[in-house]
Scaffold this active site. Structure first.
Site, PDB file in Angstrom:
ATOM      1  N   LYS A   1       0.823  -1.215   0.000  1.00 15.61           N
ATOM      2  CA  LYS A   1       0.000   0.000   0.000  1.00 15.61           C
ATOM      3  C   LYS A   1       0.856   1.263   0.000  1.00 15.61           C
ATOM      4  O   LYS A   1       0.607   2.185  -0.775  1.00 15.61           O
ATOM      5  CB  LYS A   1      -0.920   0.050   1.234  1.00 15.61           C
ATOM      6  CG  LYS A   1      -1.935  -1.057   1.340  1.00 15.61           C
ATOM      7  CD  LYS A   1      -2.870  -0.840   2.515  1.00 15.61           C
ATOM      8  CE  LYS A   1      -2.175  -0.856   3.886  1.00 15.61           C
ATOM      9  NZ  LYS A   1      -1.614  -2.157   4.265  1.00 15.61           N
TER      10      LYS A   1
ATOM     11  N   ARG B   1      -0.028  -9.069  13.188  1.00 14.20           N
ATOM     12  CA  ARG B   1      -0.634  -7.957  12.448  1.00 14.20           C
ATOM     13  C   ARG B   1      -1.606  -8.475  11.398  1.00 14.20           C
ATOM     14  O   ARG B   1      -2.642  -7.872  11.149  1.00 14.20           O
ATOM     15  CB  ARG B   1       0.464  -7.111  11.790  1.00 14.20           C
ATOM     16  CG  ARG B   1       1.085  -6.112  12.772  1.00 14.20           C
ATOM     17  CD  ARG B   1       2.500  -5.752  12.420  1.00 14.20           C
ATOM     18  NE  ARG B   1       2.659  -5.224  11.092  1.00 14.20           N
ATOM     19  CZ  ARG B   1       3.788  -5.302  10.382  1.00 14.20           C
ATOM     20  NH1 ARG B   1       4.845  -5.899  10.905  1.00 14.20           N
ATOM     21  NH2 ARG B   1       3.855  -4.793   9.189  1.00 14.20           N
TER      22      ARG B   1
HETATM   23  P1  ADP Z   1       1.530  -2.364   8.127  1.00 14.33           P
HETATM   24  O1  ADP Z   1       0.414  -2.020   7.222  1.00 14.33           O
HETATM   25  O2  ADP Z   1       2.710  -2.962   7.412  1.00 14.33           O
HETATM   26  O3  ADP Z   1       1.132  -3.185   9.326  1.00 14.33           O
HETATM   27  P2  ADP Z   1       1.620   0.422   9.121  1.00 14.33           P
HETATM   28  O4  ADP Z   1       2.823   1.259   8.941  1.00 14.33           O
HETATM   29  O5  ADP Z   1       0.409   0.791   8.349  1.00 14.33           O
HETATM   30  O6  ADP Z   1       2.134  -1.035   8.757  1.00 14.33           O
HETATM   31  O7  ADP Z   1       1.220   0.346  10.674  1.00 14.33           O
HETATM   32  C1  ADP Z   1       2.137  -0.003  11.665  1.00 14.33           C
HETATM   33  C2  ADP Z   1       1.496   0.004  13.030  1.00 14.33           C
HETATM   34  O8  ADP Z   1       1.025   1.327  13.371  1.00 14.33           O
HETATM   35  C3  ADP Z   1       0.269  -0.881  13.212  1.00 14.33           C
HETATM   36  O9  ADP Z   1       0.591  -2.227  13.474  1.00 14.33           O
HETATM   37  C4  ADP Z   1      -0.444  -0.192  14.391  1.00 14.33           C
HETATM   38  O10 ADP Z   1       0.170  -0.517  15.609  1.00 14.33           O
HETATM   39  C5  ADP Z   1      -0.203   1.283  14.113  1.00 14.33           C
HETATM   40  N1  ADP Z   1      -1.275   1.875  13.289  1.00 14.33           N
HETATM   41  C6  ADP Z   1      -1.124   2.421  12.040  1.00 14.33           C
HETATM   42  N2  ADP Z   1      -2.294   2.858  11.557  1.00 14.33           N
HETATM   43  C7  ADP Z   1      -3.226   2.582  12.505  1.00 14.33           C
HETATM   44  C8  ADP Z   1      -4.628   2.770  12.597  1.00 14.33           C
HETATM   45  N3  ADP Z   1      -5.342   3.327  11.579  1.00 14.33           N
HETATM   46  N4  ADP Z   1      -5.266   2.362  13.724  1.00 14.33           N
HETATM   47  C9  ADP Z   1      -4.593   1.798  14.716  1.00 14.33           C
HETATM   48  N5  ADP Z   1      -3.279   1.574  14.710  1.00 14.33           N
HETATM   49  C10 ADP Z   1      -2.581   1.965  13.620  1.00 14.33           C
END
Ligand code: ADP
Length: 197
Positions: free
Chosen positions: A19, A155
């Site tokens: 993404k 995750r």
């Molecule tokens: P990925 O999609 O590879 O898991 P992200 O960079 O999108 O990685 O997110 C990393 C972490 O940040 C998540 O595992 C969570 O802990 C936190 N996080 C990110 N976006 C959100 C969200 N919209 N709601 C809750 N936690 C979030």
């Protein structure tokens, strides 16, 4: 950006689906602002802000940060925009976040335009994430503390339980379209663009 039409795109898909990379490219091509909540939260952790200290253990465990925190973050980001031209990467992740976002967007008169869903099989996802960690380490870069196989699997489960319901949420509103996320970066990008009206 004044005068340009509002445009709201939400990238949906499991961790490791690509993404971030695809959203970055689309943002550049269409003059949109990419809002990646993972990047924003990691930046807070790095800078050691109060929020960063609060969310660090949650990120490390691969759990979700509370909805209210995310909605407040997004509200702030959207507040100072003349026109709402954004791509969300990693937000919303729960039904409560999607509802919160709908309320914010309604206030701003900027409805959701499109929700591409990047689909990639589970085993490919874990492979990609672990590989991403390995390569970062090899280059001497900081490795994301949640890019270990164990946390990555967690995750994935969180995605299945909390975020997958958003597929129905956005399908019901006519915004969702599915994109095969397996293939080269350009190939996948072309599929995403083809699905955007
Ligand atoms: P990925 O999609 O590879 O898991 P992200 O960079 O999108 O990685 O997110 C990393 C972490 O940040 C998540 O595992 C969570 O802990 C936190 N996080 C990110 N976006 C959100 C969200 N919209 N709601 C809750 N936690 C979030």
């Amino acid at each position: 950006m004044t005068g340009q039409k509002n445009n709201v795109v939400i990238f949906l898909g499991p961790p490791g689906a690509g993404k971030g990379t695809q959203a970055e490219r689309l943002a550049q091509d269409r003059e949109l602002v990419k809002i990646s909540t993972g990047d924003i939260l990691r930046d807070h952790v790095k800078r050691g802000t109060e929020l960063g200290q609060q969310v660090k253990p949650i990120l490390d465990a691969g759990k979700l940060v509370p909805d209210e925190i995310l909605i407040a973050l997004i509200r702030d980001r959207l507040a100072d925009m003349d026109s709402v031209r954004v791509i969300f990467d990693g937000f919303p992740r729960t039904t409560a976040q999607a509802q919160g976002l709908d309320m914010l967007l309604e206030e701003l008169g900027a409805p959701v335009n499109a929700v591409p869903l990047l689909e990639v099989p589970d085993e490919v996802l874990i492979e990609r994430i672990v590989e991403r960690g390995r390569q970062a380490a090899e280059r001497g870069e900081a490795v994301r503390s949640d890019d270990t196989e164990e946390v990555a699997r967690h995750r994935q489960n969180v995605y299945r339980e909390q975020t997958q319901p958003l597929i129905d949420y956005y399908s019901a509103r006519g915004h969702l379209y599915r994109v095969d996320g397996v293939g080269g970066m350009d190939e996948v990008y072309d599929r995403i663009v083809a699905g955007l009206k």
